[in-house]
Design a protein around this motif. Sequence first.
Motif, PDB file in Angstrom:
ATOM      1  N   TYR A 159       0.834  -1.207   0.000  1.00 16.09           N
ATOM      2  CA  TYR A 159       0.000   0.000   0.000  1.00 16.09           C
ATOM      3  C   TYR A 159       0.872   1.261   0.000  1.00 16.09           C
ATOM      4  N   LEU A 160       1.877   1.289   0.852  1.00 17.98           N
ATOM      5  CA  LEU A 160       2.750   2.464   0.936  1.00 17.98           C
ATOM      6  C   LEU A 160       3.557   2.646  -0.349  1.00 17.98           C
ATOM      7  N   ARG A 161       3.891   1.535  -0.983  1.00 15.55           N
ATOM      8  CA  ARG A 161       4.666   1.621  -2.225  1.00 15.55           C
ATOM      9  C   ARG A 161       3.895   2.398  -3.292  1.00 15.55           C
ATOM     10  N   GLY A 162       2.565   2.396  -3.198  1.00 14.40           N
ATOM     11  CA  GLY A 162       1.751   3.114  -4.177  1.00 14.40           C
ATOM     12  C   GLY A 162       1.488   4.563  -3.812  1.00 14.40           C
ATOM     13  N   LYS A 163       1.995   5.016  -2.667  1.00 14.73           N
ATOM     14  CA  LYS A 163       1.788   6.405  -2.242  1.00 14.73           C
ATOM     15  C   LYS A 163       2.967   7.273  -2.682  1.00 14.73           C
ATOM     16  N   ARG A 164       2.742   8.601  -2.633  1.00 16.03           N
ATOM     17  CA  ARG A 164       3.733   9.500  -3.213  1.00 16.03           C
ATOM     18  C   ARG A 164       4.854   9.877  -2.268  1.00 16.03           C
ATOM     19  N   ARG A 174      12.671  -6.210   5.934  1.00 17.22           N
ATOM     20  CA  ARG A 174      11.877  -6.603   4.759  1.00 17.22           C
ATOM     21  C   ARG A 174      10.792  -5.559   4.472  1.00 17.22           C
ATOM     22  N   PHE A 175      10.169  -5.059   5.513  1.00 16.60           N
ATOM     23  CA  PHE A 175       9.110  -4.061   5.364  1.00 16.60           C
ATOM     24  C   PHE A 175       9.656  -2.797   4.706  1.00 16.60           C
ATOM     25  N   LEU A 176      10.796  -2.309   5.184  1.00 14.41           N
ATOM     26  CA  LEU A 176      11.402  -1.113   4.604  1.00 14.41           C
ATOM     27  C   LEU A 176      11.770  -1.346   3.137  1.00 14.41           C
ATOM     28  N   ASP A 177      12.373  -2.489   2.848  1.00 14.33           N
ATOM     29  CA  ASP A 177      12.762  -2.783   1.469  1.00 14.33           C
ATOM     30  C   ASP A 177      11.544  -2.813   0.545  1.00 14.33           C
ATOM     31  N   GLY A 178      10.393  -3.158   1.108  1.00 14.23           N
ATOM     32  CA  GLY A 178       9.196  -3.288   0.291  1.00 14.23           C
ATOM     33  C   GLY A 178       8.501  -1.994  -0.048  1.00 14.23           C
ATOM     34  N   CYS A 179       8.898  -0.852   0.555  1.00 15.38           N
ATOM     35  CA  CYS A 179       8.089   0.357   0.315  1.00 15.38           C
ATOM     36  C   CYS A 179       8.847   1.680   0.272  1.00 15.38           C
ATOM     37  N   VAL A 180      10.162   1.729   0.515  1.00 17.93           N
ATOM     38  CA  VAL A 180      10.848   3.026   0.525  1.00 17.93           C
ATOM     39  C   VAL A 180      11.806   3.158  -0.649  1.00 17.93           C
ATOM     40  N   ASP A 181      12.093   4.425  -1.011  1.00 17.49           N
ATOM     41  CA  ASP A 181      13.060   4.666  -2.090  1.00 17.49           C
ATOM     42  C   ASP A 181      14.200   5.579  -1.641  1.00 17.49           C
ATOM     43  N   HIS A 182      14.158   6.057  -0.395  1.00 15.53           N
ATOM     44  CA  HIS A 182      15.252   6.835   0.198  1.00 15.53           C
ATOM     45  C   HIS A 182      15.377   6.450   1.675  1.00 15.53           C
ATOM     46  N   ILE A 183      16.564   6.653   2.225  1.00 14.13           N
ATOM     47  CA  ILE A 183      16.807   6.381   3.639  1.00 14.13           C
ATOM     48  C   ILE A 183      17.375   7.633   4.305  1.00 14.13           C
ATOM     49  N   LEU A 184      16.777   7.997   5.428  1.00 13.65           N
ATOM     50  CA  LEU A 184      17.304   9.048   6.308  1.00 13.65           C
ATOM     51  C   LEU A 184      17.843   8.334   7.546  1.00 13.65           C
ATOM     52  N   SER A 185      19.140   8.422   7.782  1.00 17.57           N
ATOM     53  CA  SER A 185      19.741   7.674   8.893  1.00 17.57           C
ATOM     54  C   SER A 185      20.334   8.622   9.930  1.00 17.57           C
ATOM     55  N   LEU A 186      19.952   8.389  11.194  1.00 19.06           N
ATOM     56  CA  LEU A 186      20.546   9.117  12.318  1.00 19.06           C
ATOM     57  C   LEU A 186      21.755   8.311  12.789  1.00 19.06           C
ATOM     58  N   ASN A 187      22.932   8.778  12.435  1.00 17.35           N
ATOM     59  CA  ASN A 187      24.159   8.074  12.779  1.00 17.35           C
ATOM     60  C   ASN A 187      24.734   8.601  14.087  1.00 17.35           C
ATOM     61  N   ARG A 188      25.838   8.028  14.510  1.00 17.75           N
ATOM     62  CA  ARG A 188      26.469   8.478  15.752  1.00 17.75           C
ATOM     63  C   ARG A 188      26.914   9.929  15.668  1.00 17.75           C
TER      64      ARG A 188
END
Length: 492
Positions: A159-164, A174-188
């Motif tokens: 469902y999320l994969r079809g949203k803008r 697996r869930f993230l891989d299934g619906c995102v196209d960018h990653i925002l990471s909070l690193n150390r």
Amino acid sequence: MSMIKVENLTFAYPGHYDNVFEDVSFQLDTDWKLGFVGRNGRGKTTFLNLLMGKYEYGGRITASVDFDYFPYPVSDRSRPAREVLEEVCLQAQGWELLRELGRLELEEEILERPFDTLSNGEQTKALLAALFLREGSFLLIDEPTNHLDLRGRELVAEYLRGKRGFILVSHDRRFLDGCVDHILSLNRADVQVQSGNFSSWMENFRRQQDFEETQNLRLQKDVKRLRQAAKRTEVWSDRVEATKNGTRNSGLRPDKGYIGHKSAKMMKRSKTIEARQEKALAEKEGLLKNRETAQALKLDPQQYHAQTLVTFEGVEVVYDGRVVCPSVSFQLCRGERVALEGSNGSGKSSLLKLLLGQRITHRGTVRAGSGLKISYVPQDTSHLRGSLTELAREAEIDESLFKAILRKMDFERVQFEKDMADFSGGQKKKVLIAKSLCEKAHLYVWDEPLNFIDVYSRMQIEELIREFAPTMLFVEHDAAFREAVATKTVSL
């Protein structure tokens, strides 16, 4: 397309001295399907709350969209679901709501039921459908998978994969891989934005850390070599300088000008080496600031005297006179790690509680071996109050070992002085897991142990279970984790 711009963001909670964010800048495109990752306690939910305007902060956040937040607060859950959802998306047409619900495999009949009679998974899907119908808003989705079974996660990812555009906090790989196209990471040490799904981000992050590790080792060798060279040059310079006022050699006086020139050249060489050394040290200082450490955990499961620890024979869980799962029969033998699989409301947690001796209406028989010691991790963490020291004393576990395990799971020492009620959801779960690891048990019964827990700790726990092979009965909807550790699956 519009942008969310974060400039020089600095924030600390009132009364706290440590900043959650310090002079952070980055920008995001509102068309991105953004996965938001980072270890527990880094500030993911805090950042979402800053976008929602809940706290004062230093710096600037500018955006041309309005933000909505999930989980969405429902004031009166006894009302019909239709009223609750229509209030969330006032401008949407009835057919639009039905279309969105249908995409998440929710039947129209749920709209006529009181909202609080829907399962947690149904509530999650229904509210997400309604929130995406709000015009002109950008959705901040905070850990939606905690109440979703495996099928529910697959549906919501699709469902999320079809949203803008949205920001999604989740630790399910697996869930993230299934619906995102960018990653925002909070690193150390910083905040990074990268194109791609979670797996590609993790691969790039590991490569960068491996490269920096190699650079670090090379610079360590360079610094050691340069220090030795500088020391030799300094000694030579001192020896040459000492000959200026030395005795005659073969009747000749020492050439002080020549000796001084030679000494100065050596001193210049020493300064050059020193500058190179400082440059190498400065370069080394910039490496590995984002390295995530996940030290190996240890477990000492007790050996049970018999091969079979637990037997379920024809067990059916009954709610309000209604059987919620078909008859279940299986044995749990020494060394097995059995995963209970089933949709929300199918009785998985109830089976675990039956084994623990809790009074739940059922048919059939549950038999546990004599003298069987069980360590239990419940789903719920709301009972955690007070200090870690008090919990260790009440549970009769070694406090030093308990805190050492938490340190390995990325707890800062400052957390040890705080009330557990103020911990993040992931930190509370880690407390329960660390407590379980300290307990001497034949069988480990864990009910959705990974809710809220960050990816690094999930992989850390996977390694622990594979290495020490405890006997386990568990419920967990993280497919990657379950595939990594389960030796047998019982479907309800």
